[in-house]
Design a protein around this motif. Structure first.
Motif, PDB file in Angstrom:
ATOM      1  N   GLU B 145       6.355  46.584  43.680  1.00 56.85           N
ATOM      2  CA  GLU B 145       7.269  45.983  44.194  1.00 56.85           C
ATOM      3  C   GLU B 145       8.591  46.590  44.134  1.00 56.85           C
ATOM      4  O   GLU B 145       9.041  46.798  43.217  1.00 56.85           O
ATOM      5  CB  GLU B 145       7.548  44.671  43.381  1.00 56.85           C
ATOM      6  CG  GLU B 145       6.717  42.922  44.556  1.00 56.85           C
ATOM      7  CD  GLU B 145       7.250  41.812  43.578  1.00 56.85           C
ATOM      8  OE1 GLU B 145       8.329  40.645  44.170  1.00 56.85           O
ATOM      9  OE2 GLU B 145       6.848  41.647  42.531  1.00 56.85           O
ATOM     10  N   LEU B 146       9.624  46.736  44.956  1.00 59.18           N
ATOM     11  CA  LEU B 146      10.761  46.763  44.812  1.00 59.18           C
ATOM     12  C   LEU B 146      11.841  46.523  46.281  1.00 59.18           C
ATOM     13  O   LEU B 146      11.221  45.653  46.984  1.00 59.18           O
ATOM     14  CB  LEU B 146      10.232  48.679  45.740  1.00 59.18           C
ATOM     15  CG  LEU B 146      11.198  49.486  45.678  1.00 59.18           C
ATOM     16  CD1 LEU B 146      11.509  51.189  46.029  1.00 59.18           C
ATOM     17  CD2 LEU B 146      12.747  49.538  46.761  1.00 59.18           C
ATOM     18  N   THR B 147      13.273  46.368  44.636  1.00 54.18           N
ATOM     19  CA  THR B 147      13.664  45.646  45.827  1.00 54.18           C
ATOM     20  C   THR B 147      15.242  46.081  45.284  1.00 54.18           C
ATOM     21  O   THR B 147      15.703  46.429  44.089  1.00 54.18           O
ATOM     22  CB  THR B 147      13.886  43.774  45.256  1.00 54.18           C
ATOM     23  OG1 THR B 147      15.066  42.897  45.504  1.00 54.18           O
ATOM     24  CG2 THR B 147      13.725  43.675  44.242  1.00 54.18           C
ATOM     25  N   ARG B 148      15.914  45.976  46.349  1.00 59.70           N
ATOM     26  CA  ARG B 148      17.118  46.681  45.661  1.00 59.70           C
ATOM     27  C   ARG B 148      18.654  45.428  46.056  1.00 59.70           C
ATOM     28  O   ARG B 148      18.188  45.155  47.597  1.00 59.70           O
ATOM     29  CB  ARG B 148      17.523  48.141  46.322  1.00 59.70           C
ATOM     30  CG  ARG B 148      17.128  48.189  48.206  1.00 59.70           C
ATOM     31  CD  ARG B 148      16.146  49.661  48.685  1.00 59.70           C
ATOM     32  NE  ARG B 148      16.833  50.713  48.055  1.00 59.70           N
ATOM     33  CZ  ARG B 148      16.755  52.271  48.333  1.00 59.70           C
ATOM     34  NH1 ARG B 148      15.498  52.267  48.845  1.00 59.70           N
ATOM     35  NH2 ARG B 148      17.619  53.166  48.033  1.00 59.70           N
ATOM     36  N   THR B 149      19.381  45.918  45.646  1.00 65.47           N
ATOM     37  CA  THR B 149      21.182  45.029  46.201  1.00 65.47           C
ATOM     38  C   THR B 149      21.935  45.854  47.376  1.00 65.47           C
ATOM     39  O   THR B 149      22.696  45.380  47.985  1.00 65.47           O
ATOM     40  CB  THR B 149      21.804  45.174  44.986  1.00 65.47           C
ATOM     41  OG1 THR B 149      22.272  46.846  44.994  1.00 65.47           O
ATOM     42  CG2 THR B 149      21.651  44.776  44.100  1.00 65.47           C
ATOM     43  N   GLY B 150      21.341  46.648  48.183  1.00 63.61           N
ATOM     44  CA  GLY B 150      22.270  47.699  48.819  1.00 63.61           C
ATOM     45  C   GLY B 150      23.426  48.440  47.880  1.00 63.61           C
ATOM     46  O   GLY B 150      24.057  47.838  46.908  1.00 63.61           O
ATOM     47  N   LYS B 151      23.884  49.624  48.653  1.00 63.80           N
ATOM     48  CA  LYS B 151      24.747  49.983  48.547  1.00 63.80           C
ATOM     49  C   LYS B 151      25.790  49.280  47.649  1.00 63.80           C
ATOM     50  O   LYS B 151      26.382  48.262  49.190  1.00 63.80           O
ATOM     51  CB  LYS B 151      25.394  51.106  49.479  1.00 63.80           C
ATOM     52  CG  LYS B 151      24.215  52.436  48.756  1.00 63.80           C
ATOM     53  CD  LYS B 151      24.902  53.312  50.223  1.00 63.80           C
ATOM     54  CE  LYS B 151      23.933  53.950  50.838  1.00 63.80           C
ATOM     55  NZ  LYS B 151      24.786  55.144  51.681  1.00 63.80           N
ATOM     56  N   ILE B 152      26.621  49.772  46.689  1.00 66.05           N
ATOM     57  CA  ILE B 152      27.681  48.759  46.651  1.00 66.05           C
ATOM     58  C   ILE B 152      29.092  50.046  46.460  1.00 66.05           C
ATOM     59  O   ILE B 152      28.885  50.823  45.764  1.00 66.05           O
ATOM     60  CB  ILE B 152      28.605  47.893  45.596  1.00 66.05           C
ATOM     61  CG1 ILE B 152      28.261  48.361  44.608  1.00 66.05           C
ATOM     62  CG2 ILE B 152      28.416  46.622  46.191  1.00 66.05           C
ATOM     63  CD1 ILE B 152      29.245  47.753  43.185  1.00 66.05           C
ATOM     64  N   ALA B 153      30.428  51.004  46.550  1.00 61.74           N
ATOM     65  CA  ALA B 153      31.114  51.446  46.296  1.00 61.74           C
ATOM     66  C   ALA B 153      32.590  50.808  45.962  1.00 61.74           C
ATOM     67  O   ALA B 153      33.416  50.402  46.629  1.00 61.74           O
ATOM     68  CB  ALA B 153      30.989  52.672  47.487  1.00 61.74           C
ATOM     69  N   CYS B 154      33.507  51.857  45.545  1.00 60.29           N
ATOM     70  CA  CYS B 154      34.149  52.006  45.453  1.00 60.29           C
ATOM     71  C   CYS B 154      35.131  53.568  44.779  1.00 60.29           C
ATOM     72  O   CYS B 154      34.546  54.435  44.753  1.00 60.29           O
ATOM     73  CB  CYS B 154      34.759  51.614  43.913  1.00 60.29           C
ATOM     74  SG  CYS B 154      36.023  50.625  43.943  1.00 60.29           S
ATOM     75  N   THR B 155      36.473  53.781  45.621  1.00 57.57           N
ATOM     76  CA  THR B 155      36.916  54.723  45.902  1.00 57.57           C
ATOM     77  C   THR B 155      36.903  55.488  44.845  1.00 57.57           C
ATOM     78  O   THR B 155      37.490  54.609  43.407  1.00 57.57           O
ATOM     79  CB  THR B 155      38.245  55.066  46.951  1.00 57.57           C
ATOM     80  OG1 THR B 155      39.152  53.668  46.441  1.00 57.57           O
ATOM     81  CG2 THR B 155      38.289  54.236  47.613  1.00 57.57           C
ATOM     82  N   ARG B 156      37.730  56.821  44.307  1.00 58.29           N
ATOM     83  CA  ARG B 156      37.750  57.227  42.834  1.00 58.29           C
ATOM     84  C   ARG B 156      39.605  56.889  42.362  1.00 58.29           C
ATOM     85  O   ARG B 156      40.207  56.719  44.011  1.00 58.29           O
ATOM     86  CB  ARG B 156      37.586  58.562  42.660  1.00 58.29           C
ATOM     87  CG  ARG B 156      35.725  59.403  42.442  1.00 58.29           C
ATOM     88  CD  ARG B 156      35.726  60.479  42.301  1.00 58.29           C
ATOM     89  NE  ARG B 156      34.827  60.280  42.874  1.00 58.29           N
ATOM     90  CZ  ARG B 156      32.975  60.788  42.086  1.00 58.29           C
ATOM     91  NH1 ARG B 156      34.087  60.491  40.275  1.00 58.29           N
ATOM     92  NH2 ARG B 156      32.490  60.576  42.154  1.00 58.29           N
ATOM     93  N   GLY B 157      40.539  57.054  41.756  1.00 55.52           N
ATOM     94  CA  GLY B 157      41.613  56.720  41.786  1.00 55.52           C
ATOM     95  C   GLY B 157      42.331  55.219  41.767  1.00 55.52           C
ATOM     96  O   GLY B 157      41.278  55.042  41.942  1.00 55.52           O
ATOM     97  N   SER B 158      43.614  55.687  41.617  1.00 57.84           N
ATOM     98  CA  SER B 158      44.278  54.225  41.419  1.00 57.84           C
ATOM     99  C   SER B 158      44.207  53.623  42.522  1.00 57.84           C
ATOM    100  O   SER B 158      44.600  52.071  42.686  1.00 57.84           O
ATOM    101  CB  SER B 158      45.572  53.919  40.778  1.00 57.84           C
ATOM    102  OG  SER B 158      45.797  55.340  41.455  1.00 57.84           O
ATOM    103  N   LYS B 159      43.894  53.895  43.285  1.00 59.39           N
ATOM    104  CA  LYS B 159      44.479  53.304  45.079  1.00 59.39           C
ATOM    105  C   LYS B 159      43.457  52.157  45.456  1.00 59.39           C
ATOM    106  O   LYS B 159      42.474  52.406  44.509  1.00 59.39           O
ATOM    107  CB  LYS B 159      44.257  54.342  45.774  1.00 59.39           C
ATOM    108  CG  LYS B 159      45.521  54.381  46.949  1.00 59.39           C
ATOM    109  CD  LYS B 159      45.861  55.488  47.403  1.00 59.39           C
ATOM    110  CE  LYS B 159      45.269  55.207  49.584  1.00 59.39           C
ATOM    111  NZ  LYS B 159      45.221  56.430  50.392  1.00 59.39           N
ATOM    112  N   ARG B 160      44.053  51.406  45.624  1.00 63.02           N
ATOM    113  CA  ARG B 160      42.937  50.092  46.362  1.00 63.02           C
ATOM    114  C   ARG B 160      43.000  50.173  47.930  1.00 63.02           C
ATOM    115  O   ARG B 160      43.871  50.128  48.637  1.00 63.02           O
ATOM    116  CB  ARG B 160      44.076  48.264  45.686  1.00 63.02           C
ATOM    117  CG  ARG B 160      43.968  49.042  44.497  1.00 63.02           C
ATOM    118  CD  ARG B 160      45.361  47.462  44.094  1.00 63.02           C
ATOM    119  NE  ARG B 160      44.641  46.419  44.246  1.00 63.02           N
ATOM    120  CZ  ARG B 160      44.940  45.364  44.717  1.00 63.02           C
ATOM    121  NH1 ARG B 160      46.217  44.662  44.592  1.00 63.02           N
ATOM    122  NH2 ARG B 160      44.239  43.806  44.802  1.00 63.02           N
ATOM    123  N   LEU B 161      41.715  49.291  48.110  1.00 63.03           N
ATOM    124  CA  LEU B 161      41.351  48.979  50.047  1.00 63.03           C
ATOM    125  C   LEU B 161      42.555  48.411  50.398  1.00 63.03           C
ATOM    126  O   LEU B 161      42.643  47.113  49.802  1.00 63.03           O
ATOM    127  CB  LEU B 161      39.759  48.349  49.841  1.00 63.03           C
ATOM    128  CG  LEU B 161      39.643  48.146  51.253  1.00 63.03           C
ATOM    129  CD1 LEU B 161      40.054  49.035  52.664  1.00 63.03           C
ATOM    130  CD2 LEU B 161      38.140  47.495  50.733  1.00 63.03           C
TER     131      LEU B 161
END
Lengths: 565, 161
Positions: B145-161
């Motif tokens: 069996e294999l199950t994955r959450t899907g990608k999550i990502a965050c930019t580097r550095g202190s800037k926010r989305l």
């Protein structure tokens, strides 16, 4: 603190939004709402099928500029609204549809007359709501009207479970708009506008392409002023008809599949398209790779997603047509426009020549009853002052081509969705909103049979719309395609001799007039316009008359099947 | 071409359906989709990996912005982000090859989270390529069996989305 029911709150909120008319049909889950409506001074037009309610609300909005409102019950009532909601969505019409829903506790149980209408309408609404807490009701209604009428207008559905409409709420509860993710841009970027002005200044062969957005933003006047002063010819999209006076020398009329030859040639040869509130629909562009091969494009639209969607854009300007055109016009006339006009003159002269050489034509000498002749006569006899609604198909194209639209909101037709059965309920909606105007549905015998029950709505509510039925005994547009592209194999398109339309309208209490001879056209139209009742004139037109010019599907618009000059 | 888009949305009922519906309606295929609340409970962050050309991705972003509940969107530049995915892999084992698999797991700094007579459950966190490399190595043993959450990502550095 006095409490009122959810239904009372709905009506209170609708009144606050200035709603005067609702088009609707009752049913189990909206009985409490109708009970409240019974005591209200909001006018309710009872349609005979919910599709009629959504089209009527749509056309009411197009005719008046106000938000159209329709109401249905849950389940089938709501799904019957769907075509009308999709239609309003495609043509960016401000509309609020209120649907009843089963009680909150029953949602998801496949209860009687339950349908997931927010799920169903998610792709065809600008936004939708399912109200699960009565305390949200005032805010939801306020937001719905705000969303429907601002930015790029569109339909919003509010799904209200029956227990919400009977629950109690503080009578003074106020709704407030809290939409952090919704901020439509009205004012265009000044740097872009300046660049656009420069582009226009430099262009030798510019055209303005005026779409439905010009009408909905109230920009017709400024657009006309700008075009006239800058001497730039104007092409309209089908929904843009009336945004620029078609009797003006600079008018190139409608472009596209059944557009004028000179408009399509102008697109093909222009070096600059100034598109305003138009979205380059495939019925306008034809084969996109062959569309306007020499043109830079300035695209002004309130919806950023329309810019660059179909054609590459040189100068994008996101904003409201009226605001942007006002600024653009000012910027442009700051430049030395006399020199600029001089530079464009040969182009304008050339187009005026084309216009003279290739007018929209039909066999005027024919003794047969031609649809184009009827539409021309309608223009003549109404002085161009009527509101013209249409069904979809050949009738729609003849109506678009041979009536001369000089004012905004006088042309009401289903553009993007191409909805047969739109015209009659649309005429009812338009006449309700503009009782002072003559409202005409230019119909086909195929389309009108999809909604003929709405004759009852018109007669019983004393909404004297006039139906000009171009009866050719065919599903004409499909038949035309079959003739031209399918070896005349008329599969399922001949519907001749089934319905006596004069008897049909009489059965509903209206007046029927039959015309089989060219010489009776004028008299019949005059009579229809005089009678203060619903009138249907059943014109037995030539069966296999085609709409020309025509661009074959998949061909570039420079290649037109033509009337033989 | 694969793109990662980060979408901040109001945390309200039906929003995820509207977003995923938009992708299918406009003809785009989602490779992975991960959703959860953010530092602000009223806001959810949806990370979507999608296949599209440049024009397509621009159109997706613009169409997403039209959804009333969408607050902010960012297309994440692969060079400038930390991207992670959590995957659970159940591998068939027996006494003979268990040690071999453990070695692979150690090299990848993955964890064993369940051991049974005939299987191992492995948890790995990392980029898609790291996960893919582990999967390839484990494949010969038999992935149950294999199950994955899907990608999550965050930019580097202190800037926010």
């Amino acid at each position: 603190m006095r409490k009122i029911t959810g239904s009372q709150m709905i009506i209170k909120c609708l009144k606050q939004e200035g709603v005067e008319v609702i088009f609707g049909y009752p049913g189990g889950k909206v009985i409490p709402l109708y009970d409240t409506l019974f005591d209200s001074d909001i006018r309710h037009i009872l349609v005979r099928h919910e599709q009629g309610a959504s089209h009527a609300a749509d056309a009411y909005a197009r005719a008046t500029g106000k938000v159209g409102v329709c109401v249905s019950t849950s389940g089938p009532g709501a799904t019957n609204l769907v075509t009308g909601i999709a239609n309003a969505h495609m043509d960016s019409v401000p509309m609020v549809a209120i649907t009843g829903q089963v009680a909150t506790a029953e949602i998801g149980t496949d209860a009687f007359q339950e349908a997931d209408i927010t799920g169903i309408t998610a792709p065809i609404t600008k936004h939708n709501y399912l109200v699960k807490d009565i305390n949200n009701l005032p805010s939801v209604i306020k937001e719905a009207f705000y969303i429907a009428s601002t930015g790029r207008p569109g339909p919003v559905v509010i799904d209200i479970p029956v227990d919400i409409s009977t629950a109690m709420i503080d009578e003074n509860a106020e709704g407030k708009i809290d939409l952090p993710g919704y901020k439509p841009t009205y004012k265009g970027n000044q740097k872009q506008i300046k660049q656009a002005a420069k582009k226009i200044f430099e262009s030798k062969k510019p055209v303005i392409f005026s779409g439905g957005g010009v009408i909905s933003s109230g920009a017709s006047e400024i657009l006309t002023h700008f075009a006239q002063k800058a001497k730039i010819p104007v092409i309209t999209s089908m929904l843009g008809l009336g945004s620029f006076p078609e009797d003006h020398p600079l008018a190139l009329n409608m472009a596209g599949m059944h557009g004028t030859r000179y408009a399509n040639m102008a697109f093909t040869e222009t070096d600059l398209i100034i598109a305003v509130g138009a979205r380059f629909d495939d019925r306008v562009t034809g084969k996109v790779s062959g569309f306007a091969p020499h043109a830079s494009v300035i695209h002004i639209d309130i919806d950023p997603a329309e810019i660059g969607k179909i054609v590459d854009v040189t100068v994008p300007v996101v904003g409201n047509a009226k605001d942007v055109l006002t600024d653009l016009s000012q910027r442009y006339f700051e430049l030395d426009n006399r020199k600029s006009i001089q530079k464009k003159k040969p182009w304008v002269d050339y187009l005026m020549g084309l216009k003279e050489k290739y007018p929209l034509m039909y066999d005027k000498k024919s003794p047969n009853l031609k649809p184009s002749y009827i539409v021309e006569k309608l223009y003549e006899l109404t002085g161009g002052d009527a509101i013209i609604c249409t069904e979809v198909g050949q009738n729609q194209m003849w109506a678009a081509q041979f009536y001369t639209y000089t004012k905004p909101r006088t042309w009401i037709s289903s553009g993007g969705l191409g909805t047969m059965g739109f015209g009659l309920p649309a005429a009812i909606g338009a006449k309700t909103g503009r009782p002072d105007k003559t409202v005409i549905d230019i119909a086909g015998d195929g389309s009108i049979q999809m909604v003929s029950q709405e004759l009852a709505t018109a007669v019983s509510n004393q909404i004297p719309v006039k139906i000009m039925l171009l009866n050719n005994g065919y599903l004409g547009m499909v038949r035309q395609w079959q003739e031209l592209f399918f070896k005349k194999r008329y599969a399922q398109t001949c519907i001749r001799e089934c319905v006596d339309f004069v008897k049909l309208v009489e059965a509903y209490g209206g007046v029927g007039i039959r015309v089989t001879d060219k010489k009776d056209v004028e008299g019949a139209i005059k009579k229809a316009l005089e009678i203060d009742n619903v009138v249907m004139v059943d014109f037995w037109i030539e069966g296999e008359e085609n709409v020309y010019p025509m661009v074959a599907p998949g061909a570039p618009i420079s290649e037109m099947l033509e009337w033989e000059y | 071409m694969s793109h990662i888009i980060s979408v901040l949305v109001e945390n309200k009922a039906g929003v995820l359906a509207k977003i995923s519906g938009l992708f299918s309606r406009r003809g785009f295929n989602i490779d992975s989709l991960a959703v959860g609340t953010t530092e602000d409970k009223t806001v959810s962050r949806i990370t979507i990996a999608v296949q599209a050309d440049q024009r397509g991705i621009e159109q997706v972003v613009k169409q997403l912005y039209k959804l009333i509940n969408v607050l902010k969107i960012q297309e994440l530049e692969p060079a400038n982000i930390v991207e992670r995915e959590l995957v659970l892999i159940k591998v068939a084992t027996d006494a003979k090859n268990r040690a071999e698999i453990l070695e692979i797991v150690n090299i990848f700094r993955a964890n064993i989270v369940d051991v049974a007579k005939k299987s191992l459950l492995i948890e790995i966190t990392g980029t898609s390529s790291k996960v893919e490399a582990l999967r390839e190595l484990l494949d010969p043993y038999g992935i149950l069996e294999l199950t994955r959450t899907g990608k999550i990502a965050c930019t580097r550095g202190s800037k926010r989305l």
